[in-house]
Motif scaffolding. Sequence first.
Motif, PDB file in Angstrom:
ATOM      1  N   LEU A  60       0.871  -1.266  -0.119  1.00  0.00           N
ATOM      2  CA  LEU A  60      -0.015   0.052   0.130  1.00  0.00           C
ATOM      3  C   LEU A  60       0.881   1.357  -0.001  1.00  0.00           C
ATOM      4  O   LEU A  60       0.337   2.421  -0.322  1.00  0.00           O
ATOM      5  N   GLY A  61       2.104   1.215   0.179  1.00  0.00           N
ATOM      6  CA  GLY A  61       3.184   2.396   0.368  1.00  0.00           C
ATOM      7  C   GLY A  61       2.466   3.296   1.658  1.00  0.00           C
ATOM      8  O   GLY A  61       2.457   4.202   1.553  1.00  0.00           O
ATOM      9  N   LYS A  62       2.311   2.410   2.603  1.00  0.00           N
ATOM     10  CA  LYS A  62       1.827   3.097   3.960  1.00  0.00           C
ATOM     11  C   LYS A  62       2.994   2.833   5.102  1.00  0.00           C
ATOM     12  O   LYS A  62       3.405   1.834   5.322  1.00  0.00           O
ATOM     13  N   PRO A  63       3.141   3.958   5.919  1.00  0.00           N
ATOM     14  CA  PRO A  63       4.082   3.742   7.031  1.00  0.00           C
ATOM     15  C   PRO A  63       3.142   2.813   8.157  1.00  0.00           C
ATOM     16  O   PRO A  63       2.135   2.753   7.965  1.00  0.00           O
ATOM     17  N   ILE A  64       4.044   2.426   8.868  1.00  0.00           N
ATOM     18  CA  ILE A  64       3.287   1.591  10.239  1.00  0.00           C
ATOM     19  C   ILE A  64       2.161   2.066  10.579  1.00  0.00           C
ATOM     20  O   ILE A  64       0.970   1.579  10.926  1.00  0.00           O
ATOM     21  N   GLY A  65       2.087   3.505  11.095  1.00  0.00           N
ATOM     22  CA  GLY A  65       0.846   3.978  11.598  1.00  0.00           C
ATOM     23  C   GLY A  65      -0.312   4.204  10.910  1.00  0.00           C
ATOM     24  O   GLY A  65      -1.313   4.631  11.289  1.00  0.00           O
ATOM     25  N   GLU A  66       0.063   3.893   9.566  1.00  0.00           N
ATOM     26  CA  GLU A  66      -1.412   3.902   8.340  1.00  0.00           C
ATOM     27  C   GLU A  66      -1.874   2.603   7.851  1.00  0.00           C
ATOM     28  O   GLU A  66      -2.282   2.607   6.775  1.00  0.00           O
TER      29      GLU A  66
END
Length: 276
Positions: A229-235
């Motif tokens: 998803l190309g998302k950092p851990i918090g997202e």
Amino acid sequence: MFELISGTKRLVIDSPLVMGILNVTPDSFSDGGQYSSFELACQHADTMVSQGAQFIDIGGESTRPGADEVSLDAELARVLPLIEYVAAKHDVWISIDTSKPEVMRQAVNAGAHLINDVRALMAPQALEMAAQLQVPVCLMHMQGKPRTMQLAPDYQYVVADVASFLTERIQACIAAGISREQLLIDPGFGFGKTVEHNYELLAKLQHFQQFDLPILIGLSRKSMIGELLGKPIGERLAGSLAGAMLAAQNGAQIIRVHDVAETVDVLKVLQATQAY
């Protein structure tokens, strides 16, 4: 339907259940350091139980890629007070996330009901200790060791290779005197697998129903979701919930997560559809 027995404690699993993650470590990939103080860890355990977690999985050593090992004394100091707290306050199943035989022994004596071992009892004396303790054990597949497992994961056929490993470990457990009814299995998402390996395992999770054992999965917030998803851990909540739903639909009985309340809601929706 499955039944877990740990001493006098029994649990019937007839629908997917939620295991809340409680890492009392400074370096876990998602919540490292967030609950490293005893007071905050206790509060988080209380919250997860109130949100519907049927298991609390307590770990004192990070198994993220590249993680360093911790000493026996350090791990015991992190996990034992928390196990004692949860056992005294809540009527939930407590899982100890460890590979060290002595941690297993002291954790069970302190009130843990289940051993969750990423090394599938392959550490020296771990198999013998688990047989002595006679509590349920989750056997997880991992290729390599936490520090190096993600450098170059390689399989001929990932599903078949993981299943072959689990078959061998189940047989080893039975030979050591552990009842087959006391075993759970975990294909080990993110433990020595590429993103493609992880999604193939998720898509073909039903293959592991051949073992007729409870399947535990943990993909909450992992890199397989972040990289896709190309998302950092918090997202990564939405991706984690999608993974939990797919895993439950494909045969997982225990979903190990950071976000308990949201996962409980997802599984309630799934269960409502299964009445028809």
